[in-house]
Design an enzyme around this catalytic site. Structure first.
Site, mmCIF file in Angstrom:
data_model
loop_
_atom_site.group_PDB
_atom_site.id
_atom_site.type_symbol
_atom_site.label_atom_id
_atom_site.label_comp_id
_atom_site.label_asym_id
_atom_site.label_seq_id
_atom_site.Cartn_x
_atom_site.Cartn_y
_atom_site.Cartn_z
ATOM 1 C CG ASP A 1 -0.261 -0.394 2.521
ATOM 2 O OD1 ASP A 1 0.981 -0.353 2.577
ATOM 3 O OD2 ASP A 1 -0.959 -0.728 3.480
ATOM 4 C CG ASN B 1 -8.800 -1.179 12.179
ATOM 5 O OD1 ASN B 1 -7.887 -1.842 11.669
ATOM 6 N ND2 ASN B 1 -9.282 -0.102 11.619
ATOM 7 C CG HIS C 1 -5.824 -2.060 8.891
ATOM 8 N ND1 HIS C 1 -5.961 -0.877 9.588
ATOM 9 C CD2 HIS C 1 -4.494 -2.175 8.677
ATOM 10 C CE1 HIS C 1 -4.789 -0.324 9.776
ATOM 11 N NE2 HIS C 1 -3.878 -1.090 9.239
ATOM 12 C CD GLU D 1 -8.741 1.209 7.931
ATOM 13 O OE1 GLU D 1 -8.686 0.251 8.725
ATOM 14 O OE2 GLU D 1 -8.176 2.304 8.152
HETATM 15 C C1 GLP Z 1 -0.457 0.443 8.553
HETATM 16 C C2 GLP Z 1 -0.093 -0.399 7.338
HETATM 17 C C3 GLP Z 1 -0.276 -1.877 7.612
HETATM 18 C C4 GLP Z 1 0.376 -2.233 8.930
HETATM 19 C C5 GLP Z 1 -0.289 -1.481 10.045
HETATM 20 C C6 GLP Z 1 0.261 -1.803 11.420
HETATM 21 O O1 GLP Z 1 -1.807 0.724 8.613
HETATM 22 N N1 GLP Z 1 -0.845 -0.051 6.180
HETATM 23 O O2 GLP Z 1 0.277 -2.620 6.541
HETATM 24 O O3 GLP Z 1 0.253 -3.623 9.152
HETATM 25 O O4 GLP Z 1 -0.086 -0.099 9.781
HETATM 26 O O5 GLP Z 1 1.318 -0.965 11.685
HETATM 27 P P1 GLP Z 1 2.280 -1.082 12.941
HETATM 28 O O6 GLP Z 1 3.179 -2.222 12.640
HETATM 29 O O7 GLP Z 1 3.001 0.227 12.974
HETATM 30 O O8 GLP Z 1 1.420 -1.327 14.117
#
Ligand code: GLP
Length: 257
Positions: free
Chosen positions: A64, A133, A135, A140
């Site tokens: 993404d 959440n 995702h 989402e």
């Molecule tokens: C973002 C990314 C996800 C990632 C998530 C968790 O939203 N798009 O791919 O898994 O954050 O991030 P973190 O590892 O900082 O908790």
């Protein structure tokens, strides 16, 4: 789903990197699906050690990117990948793919990304983090479980979770281009890493909850080769913890390739 529970985040991260390195060692030209976020930083640090100065032979597609951010923006995922992995391993630019956040036509950019993944032969190994959440990528809750790469509006929760990476007062993008859940499920193999107590409820919903768009990661229940790597803090809400510990005590798994 294979559930591997490690005593701490450092071990879970190191084991994730070991698996990616093992894949690249047996299949140097693999197509990897890559993830960003704080959870992945220690994974890429370990992977830099495994891979050395490169140049890398593999091809990558990131999950993404924020709409509106050019690759040079310090909070873009393109910049994240350069900083945490690509520069160190001399990743050839034409082998590393991310959606362009600053594309003039983001809808066409998303469609073209799907085509590029197919043209590369599909993803051999997809790395995933997990949003608090539930995702995956930026899919989402209520994302279609059959979705393909497209534009998604981020929830307030995700925007606030990710605000810590932006300067105070800087506006966090509300839109992202993300691989869809259907795109992710097409990967031949999936590794999901989640660490810390902030992820424990999402982990429980993903592994033991109903298959539901309310928890996009629950779609992984449909995938035949998914391994979930977590630490004990992220495992805290699992009801069948004793079963996972019986099958893979301490996260032990003798089949890592
Ligand atoms: C973002 C990314 C996800 C990632 C998530 C968790 O939203 N798009 O791919 O898994 O954050 O991030 P973190 O590892 O900082 O908790």
């Amino acid at each position: 789903m294979k559930i591997l529970i490690y005593p701490d985040a450092a071990t879970a991260s190191a084991q994730t990197a070991n698996r990616i390195a093992a894949k690249l060692s047996s299949f140097p030209h693999a197509v990897l699906g890559l993830a960003t976020g704080g959870t992945m930083k220690p994974v890429y640090a370990a992977l830099r050690e495994h891979l050395g100065r490169g140049p890398a032979a593999f091809t990558s597609f990131n999950l993404d990117e924020y709409v509106g951010l050019p690759p040079t923006h310090p909070q873009s995922y393109a910049h994240y990948m350069q900083t945490h992995l690509f520069d160190a391993i001399q990743m050839p630019p034409d082998q590393a793919h991310l959606p362009r956040g600053d594309a003039a036509d983001p809808i066409a950019e998303a469609d073209n990304y799907e085509v590029a993944i197919l043209a590369a032969g599909g993803i051999d190994l997809q790395l995933l983090g997990l949003g608090a959440n539930g995702h995956i990528g930026f899919n989402e809750p209520t994302s279609s479980l059959g979705s393909r790469t497209r534009i998604k509006t981020l929830t307030h929760k995700t925007v606030s979770d990710n605000a810590r990476f932006f300067a105070p007062g800087e506006i966090v993008p509300r839109l992202a281009i993300t691989m869809g859940i259907g795109t992710i499920l097409d990967a031949r193999e999936i590794l999901l890493l989640a660490t810390g107590s902030g992820k424990s409820q999402a982990v429980a919903q993903m592994v033991e909850g109903p298959l539901s768009a309310a928890c996009p990661a629950s779609a992984l229940q449909l995938h035949p080769r998914t391994t979930i790597l977590i630490d004990v803090a992220a495992a805290a809400d699992l009801r069948l913890r004793d079963y996972y510990d019986t099958v893979h005590p301490g996260g032990l798994d003798d089949r890592i390739a």
